[in-house]
Design an enzyme around this catalytic site. Sequence first.
Site, PDB file in Angstrom:
ATOM      1  N   PHE A  32       1.180  -1.252   0.455  1.00 46.17           N
ATOM      2  CA  PHE A  32       0.095   0.044  -0.350  1.00 46.17           C
ATOM      3  C   PHE A  32       0.673   0.928  -0.239  1.00 46.17           C
ATOM      4  CE2 PHE A  32      -1.969   3.555   2.430  1.00 46.17           C
ATOM      5  CZ  PHE A  32      -3.346   3.336   1.418  1.00 46.17           C
ATOM      6  N   ASP A 159     -10.408  11.913  12.161  1.00 49.24           N
ATOM      7  CA  ASP A 159     -10.835  11.286  11.649  1.00 49.24           C
ATOM      8  C   ASP A 159     -12.196   9.883  11.738  1.00 49.24           C
ATOM      9  OD1 ASP A 159     -13.502  10.507   9.160  1.00 49.24           O
ATOM     10  OD2 ASP A 159     -11.920  10.488   8.016  1.00 49.24           O
TER      11      ASP A 159
END
Length: 264
Positions: A32, A159
Site C-alpha cells: 500500500f 476522522d
Amino acid sequence: MDLGDNELTLTPIPGKSGKAYMGSYPDGKRIFVKMNTSPILPGLAREQIAPQLLWSRRLADGRDMCAQEWLTGKILTPYDMNRKQIVNILTRLHRSRPLMTQLSRLGYAMETPVDLLQSWQETAPDALRKNHFISEVMADLRQTIPGFREDHATIVHGDVRHSNWIETDSGLIYLVDWDSVRLTDRMFDVAHMLCHYISEHQWKEWLTYYGYKYNQTVLSKLYWYGQLSYLSQISKYYMNQDLENVNREIHGLRHFRDKYGKRR
C-alpha cells in the site's frame, strides 16, 4: 503509474483523493503506497495502531512516498464499530505520550475548541458556510464552548469513520488514513464514535470502558463535539462531491440536535 524503481507499478485506489495506490511487483508482491502522509506512521506502527511501515522516500517532484504492508481483510462497516478492539485502539492512541511528543516536534499546535471551530470555518466550502442550518449550528457551538485544559490534550485521529478501520484476515484491526491527525481534546474522536455508531443505551458502558466518568459534564462535551464531528464529515464529503453522504450527515446532525439538544 510506473515509477521505474524496482519495477514497482502503482495503481490508484478509488476514493482516496488521488494519494493512495496499490503497489505491485512482477513477482506478485503487493504493498500500500500513500503520498504525503503523516510522518508519525512509524510510531503508529510500533504502537500497533496502524499497519507496518516498510519504507519511505522523497520523489524528484518533492512529494514524499510511504509504503506499508498490504493487508488482506475487509473495511469495517457501521455495524462492526461497537467492538472492544476499537475502544482499545483509541485508548492506546489517546494515551500515547511518544506520539503526542512527536507531533509537537513536527510543529503541530494544540487546538482549543475555539481553534477547531475556526479551522472548520476557514476550510469549509462557501456553500456550507452560507447554509442557513449549518450557520445556526455554528452559532450554537460558539455560544456553548466546552471547557478545555491543554494538559489534558491528546493526539487524535480526526476522522474515525468506519471506512478508516481495517480488519485483517487474522483478526487484527488497524486505523488508517492519518491526514486529519491533530492535538486536541480526545472527545473529538470519542464523540464521532458515539454519535455515529453506538446506541445511546450503550453510551455509559462504552464511556466507562474507555475511561470516562459518566456525568453531565461529559455528556455536554459529547453533545458539542458530536455536532462538530457531523460538520467535519459534511465538509469532507462535500469536497469529494459525495452529495449522498453529505445529505446523510446533515440528516444525522438534525436528528442528533433534535434528540439531545434539550439535555445539555
